[in-house]
Design a protein around this motif. Structure first.
Motif, PDB file in Angstrom:
ATOM      1  N   UNK A   1       0.640  -1.205   0.107  1.00  0.00           N
ATOM      2  CA  UNK A   1       0.037  -0.145  -0.069  1.00  0.00           C
ATOM      3  C   UNK A   1       0.974   1.279   0.096  1.00  0.00           C
ATOM      4  N   UNK A   2       0.548   2.298  -0.956  1.00  0.00           N
ATOM      5  CA  UNK A   2       1.347   3.341  -0.956  1.00  0.00           C
ATOM      6  C   UNK A   2       0.638   4.426  -0.314  1.00  0.00           C
ATOM      7  N   UNK A   3       0.702   5.501   0.572  1.00  0.00           N
ATOM      8  CA  UNK A   3       0.177   6.430   1.069  1.00  0.00           C
ATOM      9  C   UNK A   3       0.518   7.757   0.109  1.00  0.00           C
ATOM     10  N   UNK A   4      -0.500   8.395  -0.311  1.00  0.00           N
ATOM     11  CA  UNK A   4      -0.655   9.510  -1.001  1.00  0.00           C
ATOM     12  C   UNK A   4      -1.251  10.599  -0.412  1.00  0.00           C
TER      13      UNK A   4
ATOM     14  N   UNK B   1      -5.299   2.185  -9.728  1.00  0.00           N
ATOM     15  CA  UNK B   1      -4.006   1.277  -9.656  1.00  0.00           C
ATOM     16  C   UNK B   1      -3.297   1.372 -10.985  1.00  0.00           C
ATOM     17  N   UNK B   2      -3.943   1.101 -11.983  1.00  0.00           N
ATOM     18  CA  UNK B   2      -3.120   1.109 -13.337  1.00  0.00           C
ATOM     19  C   UNK B   2      -2.699   2.561 -13.611  1.00  0.00           C
ATOM     20  N   UNK B   3      -3.268   3.417 -13.460  1.00  0.00           N
ATOM     21  CA  UNK B   3      -2.746   4.768 -13.791  1.00  0.00           C
ATOM     22  C   UNK B   3      -1.698   5.195 -12.910  1.00  0.00           C
ATOM     23  N   UNK B   4      -1.760   4.796 -11.762  1.00  0.00           N
ATOM     24  CA  UNK B   4      -0.526   4.788 -10.676  1.00  0.00           C
ATOM     25  C   UNK B   4       0.796   4.283 -10.938  1.00  0.00           C
TER      26      UNK B   4
ATOM     27  N   UNK C   1      -4.379  13.562  -0.505  1.00  0.00           N
ATOM     28  CA  UNK C   1      -5.550  13.364  -0.778  1.00  0.00           C
ATOM     29  C   UNK C   1      -5.665  14.078  -2.394  1.00  0.00           C
ATOM     30  N   UNK C   2      -4.999  15.076  -2.654  1.00  0.00           N
ATOM     31  CA  UNK C   2      -5.247  15.741  -3.743  1.00  0.00           C
ATOM     32  C   UNK C   2      -4.390  15.162  -4.779  1.00  0.00           C
ATOM     33  N   UNK C   3      -3.287  14.347  -4.587  1.00  0.00           N
ATOM     34  CA  UNK C   3      -2.566  13.597  -5.831  1.00  0.00           C
ATOM     35  C   UNK C   3      -3.729  12.703  -5.740  1.00  0.00           C
ATOM     36  N   UNK C   4      -4.262  11.947  -5.167  1.00  0.00           N
ATOM     37  CA  UNK C   4      -5.051  10.910  -5.185  1.00  0.00           C
ATOM     38  C   UNK C   4      -6.247  11.331  -6.098  1.00  0.00           C
ATOM     39  N   UNK C   5      -6.940  12.564  -5.710  1.00  0.00           N
ATOM     40  CA  UNK C   5      -7.980  12.966  -6.658  1.00  0.00           C
ATOM     41  C   UNK C   5      -7.497  13.361  -8.251  1.00  0.00           C
ATOM     42  N   UNK C   6      -6.227  13.786  -8.384  1.00  0.00           N
ATOM     43  CA  UNK C   6      -5.599  14.090  -9.707  1.00  0.00           C
ATOM     44  C   UNK C   6      -5.479  12.761 -10.344  1.00  0.00           C
ATOM     45  N   UNK C   7      -5.031  11.585  -9.544  1.00  0.00           N
ATOM     46  CA  UNK C   7      -4.889  10.304 -10.247  1.00  0.00           C
ATOM     47  C   UNK C   7      -6.107   9.677 -10.458  1.00  0.00           C
ATOM     48  N   UNK C   8      -7.289   9.886  -9.907  1.00  0.00           N
ATOM     49  CA  UNK C   8      -8.602   9.379 -10.048  1.00  0.00           C
ATOM     50  C   UNK C   8      -8.953  10.230 -11.302  1.00  0.00           C
ATOM     51  N   UNK C   9      -8.789  11.291 -11.335  1.00  0.00           N
ATOM     52  CA  UNK C   9      -9.303  11.869 -12.710  1.00  0.00           C
ATOM     53  C   UNK C   9      -8.588  11.690 -14.123  1.00  0.00           C
ATOM     54  N   UNK C  10      -7.075  11.519 -13.937  1.00  0.00           N
ATOM     55  CA  UNK C  10      -6.426  11.063 -15.002  1.00  0.00           C
ATOM     56  C   UNK C  10      -6.966   9.509 -15.386  1.00  0.00           C
ATOM     57  N   UNK C  11      -7.140   8.590 -14.346  1.00  0.00           N
ATOM     58  CA  UNK C  11      -7.379   7.364 -14.692  1.00  0.00           C
ATOM     59  C   UNK C  11      -8.568   7.399 -15.574  1.00  0.00           C
ATOM     60  N   UNK C  12      -9.601   8.219 -15.396  1.00  0.00           N
ATOM     61  CA  UNK C  12     -10.795   8.325 -16.143  1.00  0.00           C
ATOM     62  C   UNK C  12     -10.456   8.701 -17.589  1.00  0.00           C
TER      63      UNK C  12
END
Length: 70
Positions: free
Chosen positions: A3-6, A26-29, A8-19
């Motif tokens: 598990x990698x802790x990041x 996880x694939x985007x990360x 919250x804002x980076x996670x939100x950017x990751x979620x948006x980029x993954x879409x």
């Protein structure tokens, strides 16, 4: 696997980029981590060249686009 802790804002950017990229979060990360590692290990190579090299190594026959005249 771990598990990698990041942040919250980076996670939100990751979620948006993954879409946009049609990847799981996880694939985007994993993609960002791999590209970041390749960039650090090959500082003189452009992002486009790194991606082209990875596609070629995976056996993807990607056509090369001609540059657009300005």
């Amino acid at each position: 696997m771990g598990i990698v802790n990041i942040e919250d804002e980076l996670h939100e950017q990751l979620r948006r980029a993954s879409r946009v990229s049609c990847r799981s979060i996880n694939g985007q990360a994993a993609f960002w981590i791999r590209i970041g590692m390749l960039c650090e290990m090959n500082p003189g190579v452009s992002y486009q060249d790194l991606v082209a090299r990875e596609l070629k190594a995976a056996g993807v026959d990607a056509p090369v686009a001609e540059p657009v005249a300005a």
